[in-house]
Design a protein around this motif. Structure first.
Motif, PDB file in Angstrom:
ATOM      1  N   GLN A 179      -2.476  13.958  -2.038  1.00 49.57           N
ATOM      2  CA  GLN A 179      -2.017  14.947  -3.011  1.00 49.57           C
ATOM      3  C   GLN A 179      -0.566  14.743  -3.431  1.00 49.57           C
ATOM      4  OE1 GLN A 179      -3.180  18.635  -0.974  1.00 49.57           O
ATOM      5  NE2 GLN A 179      -4.953  18.665  -2.346  1.00 49.57           N
ATOM      6  N   LEU A 180       0.051  13.698  -2.901  1.00 53.12           N
ATOM      7  CA  LEU A 180       1.473  13.489  -3.189  1.00 53.12           C
ATOM      8  C   LEU A 180       1.781  13.228  -4.665  1.00 53.12           C
ATOM      9  CD1 LEU A 180       4.380  13.110  -2.031  1.00 53.12           C
ATOM     10  CD2 LEU A 180       3.851  10.680  -1.928  1.00 53.12           C
ATOM     11  N   PRO A 181       1.097  12.260  -5.315  1.00 54.00           N
ATOM     12  CA  PRO A 181       1.471  11.972  -6.703  1.00 54.00           C
ATOM     13  C   PRO A 181       1.199  13.174  -7.598  1.00 54.00           C
ATOM     14  CG  PRO A 181       0.178  10.187  -5.783  1.00 54.00           C
ATOM     15  CD  PRO A 181       0.058  11.338  -4.825  1.00 54.00           C
TER      16      PRO A 181
ATOM     17  N   GLU B  98      -2.150  14.931   2.592  1.00 57.45           N
ATOM     18  CA  GLU B  98      -0.844  15.018   1.921  1.00 57.45           C
ATOM     19  C   GLU B  98      -0.554  13.742   1.132  1.00 57.45           C
ATOM     20  OE1 GLU B  98       1.817  17.898   4.855  1.00 57.45           O
ATOM     21  OE2 GLU B  98       1.520  15.812   5.413  1.00 57.45           O
TER      22      GLU B  98
ATOM     23  N   ARG C 230      -5.316   7.953  -4.350  1.00 54.17           N
ATOM     24  CA  ARG C 230      -4.307   8.958  -4.679  1.00 54.17           C
ATOM     25  C   ARG C 230      -3.760   8.815  -6.093  1.00 54.17           C
ATOM     26  NH1 ARG C 230       0.651   6.934  -0.772  1.00 54.17           N
ATOM     27  NH2 ARG C 230       0.822   4.886  -1.717  1.00 54.17           N
TER      28      ARG C 230
ATOM     29  N   PHE D 172       5.651   7.433  -8.746  1.00 54.89           N
ATOM     30  CA  PHE D 172       4.568   8.389  -8.956  1.00 54.89           C
ATOM     31  C   PHE D 172       4.966   9.450  -9.985  1.00 54.89           C
ATOM     32  CE2 PHE D 172       2.861   7.591  -4.415  1.00 54.89           C
ATOM     33  CZ  PHE D 172       2.047   6.585  -4.894  1.00 54.89           C
TER      34      PHE D 172
ATOM     35  N   LEU E 197       8.856   4.408  -4.291  1.00 59.28           N
ATOM     36  CA  LEU E 197       7.441   4.635  -4.571  1.00 59.28           C
ATOM     37  C   LEU E 197       7.204   6.065  -5.057  1.00 59.28           C
ATOM     38  CD1 LEU E 197       4.649   3.509  -4.661  1.00 59.28           C
ATOM     39  CD2 LEU E 197       4.359   4.042  -2.242  1.00 59.28           C
TER      40      LEU E 197
ATOM     41  N   GLU F 294      10.978   8.416   3.270  1.00 63.54           N
ATOM     42  CA  GLU F 294      10.377   7.161   3.716  1.00 63.54           C
ATOM     43  C   GLU F 294      10.487   6.051   2.675  1.00 63.54           C
ATOM     44  OE1 GLU F 294       6.580   8.575   5.713  1.00 63.54           O
ATOM     45  OE2 GLU F 294       6.352   6.404   5.723  1.00 63.54           O
TER      46      GLU F 294
ATOM     47  N   ARG G 228       0.804  -1.231   0.000  1.00 62.03           N
ATOM     48  CA  ARG G 228       0.000   0.000   0.000  1.00 62.03           C
ATOM     49  C   ARG G 228       0.827   1.266   0.000  1.00 62.03           C
ATOM     50  NH1 ARG G 228      -3.709  -3.036   4.174  1.00 62.03           N
ATOM     51  NH2 ARG G 228      -4.654  -4.418   2.659  1.00 62.03           N
ATOM     52  N   GLY G 229       1.936   1.280   0.716  1.00 61.18           N
ATOM     53  CA  GLY G 229       2.849   2.425   0.632  1.00 61.18           C
ATOM     54  C   GLY G 229       2.256   3.735   1.100  1.00 61.18           C
ATOM     55  N   ILE G 230       1.470   3.693   2.180  1.00 64.03           N
ATOM     56  CA  ILE G 230       0.997   4.943   2.770  1.00 64.03           C
ATOM     57  C   ILE G 230       2.135   5.532   3.599  1.00 64.03           C
ATOM     58  CG2 ILE G 230      -0.724   5.978   4.315  1.00 64.03           C
ATOM     59  CD1 ILE G 230      -1.765   4.807   1.622  1.00 64.03           C
ATOM     60  N   PHE G 231       2.364   6.836   3.461  1.00 64.07           N
ATOM     61  CA  PHE G 231       3.500   7.455   4.133  1.00 64.07           C
ATOM     62  C   PHE G 231       3.119   7.891   5.541  1.00 64.07           C
ATOM     63  CE2 PHE G 231       4.243   7.859  -0.365  1.00 64.07           C
ATOM     64  CZ  PHE G 231       5.557   7.419  -0.468  1.00 64.07           C
ATOM     65  N   SER G 232       3.902   7.447   6.523  1.00 63.51           N
ATOM     66  CA  SER G 232       3.557   7.749   7.913  1.00 63.51           C
ATOM     67  C   SER G 232       3.904   9.190   8.274  1.00 63.51           C
ATOM     68  CB  SER G 232       4.269   6.786   8.862  1.00 63.51           C
ATOM     69  OG  SER G 232       5.658   6.998   8.784  1.00 63.51           O
ATOM     70  N   SER G 233       4.837   9.798   7.531  1.00 64.47           N
ATOM     71  CA  SER G 233       5.186  11.177   7.868  1.00 64.47           C
ATOM     72  C   SER G 233       4.281  12.177   7.132  1.00 64.47           C
ATOM     73  CB  SER G 233       6.653  11.450   7.538  1.00 64.47           C
ATOM     74  OG  SER G 233       6.945  11.055   6.225  1.00 64.47           O
ATOM     75  N   LEU G 234       3.275  11.661   6.413  1.00 66.63           N
ATOM     76  CA  LEU G 234       2.324  12.537   5.734  1.00 66.63           C
ATOM     77  C   LEU G 234       0.923  12.255   6.270  1.00 66.63           C
ATOM     78  CD1 LEU G 234       4.768  12.803   3.815  1.00 66.63           C
ATOM     79  CD2 LEU G 234       3.209  12.575   1.899  1.00 66.63           C
TER      80      LEU G 234
END
Ligand SMILES: Nc1ncnc2c1ncn2[C@@H]1O[C@H](COP(=O)(O)OP(=O)(O)OP(=O)(O)O)[C@@H](O)[C@H]1O
Ligand SMILES: [Mg+2]
Lengths: 234, 294
Positions: free
Chosen positions: A102-104, A99, A147, B189, B185, B181, A89-95
């Protein structure tokens, strides 16, 4: 037959010294949901990662609407119009959730608006300020799919989006994937859950030991159920 | 008038010196933290590039007659571009090797750069005048506050705040945090992560150069000025938590102050207090005060 949007031919890949893919070949027709089925360790994830340019040592051919991608770096492959939702899944913990959403970056016109994304995934709207990894597994999966819809990419690579999720969530994700197809997305779906794959997919490829060993169109599934179950070893 | 057993002016004076040192520690450790986050290497060349920042300001004035204010912008840009070249042509080719190689490379660079400047300028140092607008000072009643020193603190706070804002509150910053992180990935993107890494190294190094320009009128512009301060800054980055932006800024200022206060009460320990704190922090909280415990 219509021209495929994605053509994979003789794709080989290595992790260090281990030769993982031994010539994977398949085609993805436009606007369809194509699945890659196969047992644990068959090489499904490696196939997606190789298409995406995330496996360093790879050869063969990956063509997207005629453009050869095999030698391009991952960021250029993404910008050709392919979006990737990884197995973990690659969800970012620092975001936070917003965020993450809206990252990609936008890579082409015609991506979904944020409002439209929220319409498909209402849960994300209410959780915008939460840390991304504080969401439940199902919500994280929704976020990981949501996302990549904004970017304008028309081909989505989804790696086991139903893995480890409760049946109701699996059903919701199935509905969403079907909706995405109706909106014209082309989807390459890796699945181990065959019941889910057969409901959503139009065309199925079976991966075994780093090769595509069989192919079934939607209409052929019913007549080959035994064979497919044997391939998947369930 | 006594304060905690010492005359207040003495206390305030040391506190001010502590704050000033803290300002330099904060800007320098912030740059190191940025670089460590994305490149995963401790940039041993940081002190040398801080020194180069001061020398660029000196040379701009000495050779071209360009004064302090333009130098405050020009020197970080020049050194930042130099840093980007270092990243692109020296660090990137070895990025896939063990990070130890990157560390060794930057260590070698530091020796090379410092040796070069020593060869040309010796070790006695050059003076750099305080700009006219920042000369003089304020009488606060209990002590005299030189304007330039007040400016150093304000400038450091503003630059640290702006960098924090960039990283924590902007789209670009979110992309940088995400790349820290999971760089692969973020790349998948469509983000040109290698370019982001180059820019980040450039930014970190530009911060060092900015500190160098700030330092030029206070300390003498000296080829060894970087190696004198950088060991302390490494300790501060460890205390704050490797790679933590907030940690680097806050522990920079806090440890500068701690050093100053120690100088009041037990001057003999003022040179080692930071290392004592580092040892304690490493024992109690190995990830640092603000680091994420894995
Ligand atoms: N990073 C890696 N380094 C070395 N070998 C790996 C790595 N990732 C996967 N492999 C190996 O490559 C083979 C294919 O793995 P891959 O993840 O592609 O399988 P998969 O079909 O996605 O399996 P699953 O259904 O369990 O996700 C496996 O034998 C696995 O052990
Ligand atoms: Mg997999």
């Amino acid at each position: 037959m219509t021209e495929p949007v994605l053509t994979v031919e003789g794709l080989e890949a290595w992790y260090g010294e281990s030769h993982i893919l031994h010539g994977v070949s398949f085609e993805v027709p436009p606007g369809q949901i194509v699945t890659l089925l196969g047992r644990n360790g068959a090489g499904k994830t490696t196939t997606l990662r190789s298409i995406m340019g995330l496996v360093k040592k790879r050869k063969g051919s990956v063509r997207h609407q005629g453009e050869e991608l095999i030698a391009l770096p991952a960021n250029r492959i993404a910008r050709s119009g392919i979006a990737y939702c990884p197995e973990e899944r690659g969800i970012f913990s620092s975001l936070n959730v917003k965020e993450n959403l809206q990252l990609p970056p936008t890579i082409a016109d015609g991506g979904m608006s944020l409002d439209r994304v929220y319409e498909l995934f209402p849960i994300l709207k209410t959780r915008g300020a939460s840390q991304g990894t504080k969401l439940s597994g199902g919500e994280q999966q929704m976020l990981a799919i949501a996302r990549i819809l904004r970017t304008g990419a028309r081909i989505l690579l989804l790696d086991e989006p139903t893995e480890g999720l409760a049946p109701v969530i699996v059903q919701q994700i199935g509905t969403i994937i079907t909706r995405l197809k109706e909106e014209g997305f082309t989807i390459l779906l890796v699945e181990q859950n065959f019941r889910f794959a057969e409901k959503t997919g139009d065309l199925h490829y079976v991966v075994e030991h780093g090769e595509v060993v069989d192919r079934f169109e939607r209409a052929q599934v019913a007549g080959n159920r035994d064979k497919i179950t044997r391939y998947l070893g369930v | 008038m006594d304060f905690l057993g010492v005359p207040f002016p003495v206390f305030a004076g040391q506190l001010l010196i502590g704050l000033i040192n803290g300002a330099f520690y904060a800007v320098l450790s912030l740059g190191l933290a940025l670089i460590f986050g994305l490149l995963n290497i401790v940039n041993f060349a940081h002190g040398a590039l801080y020194m180069v920042g001061a020398f660029v300001a000196f040379l701009l004035l000495d050779v071209l007659g360009i004064g302090y204010w333009p130098a405050l912008v020009l020197s970080p840009i020049i050194v930042g571009v130099f840093g980007m070249a270092i990243e692109r042509f020296l660090l990137r080719p070895i990025a896939d090797l063990d990070h130890l190689y990157g560390l060794l490379l930057t260590f070698g660079l530091a020796l090379l750069i410092e040796g070069l400047f020593r060869q040309v300028y010796g070790v006695s140092g050059e003076t750099y005048a305080i700009p006219a607008a920042l000369q003089g000072g304020f009488n606060l009643g209990f002590m005299f506050l030189p304007t330039y020193r007040a400016w150093v603190i304000v400038a450091a706070v503003v630059v640290c705040g702006a960098t924090w804002f960039l990283i924590e509150q902007t789209r670009l910053g979110a992309t940088m945090r995400a790349a820290v992180e999971n760089a692969d990935l973020v790349r998948a993107f469509g983000v040109n992560v290698p370019l982001l890494v180059t820019l980040t190294y450039g930014l970190g190094v530009a911060l060092a150069a900015f500190a160098g320009v700030l330092a030029a009128p206070i300390y003498s512009v000296n080829p060894l000025m970087g190696s004198n301060i950088i060991i302390v800054v490494f300790a501060i980055v460890v205390i704050g938590g490797l790679g933590s932006i907030k940690g680097a800024i806050l522990s920079g200022f806090l440890l500068g102050i701690a050093e100053g206060v120690t100088r009041v009460y037990y001057p003999e320990a003022s040179n080692i207090i930071i290392f004592v704190v580092m040892a304690v922090v490493l024992i109690v909280r190995p990830a640092g005060l603000f680091g994420k415990t894995a």
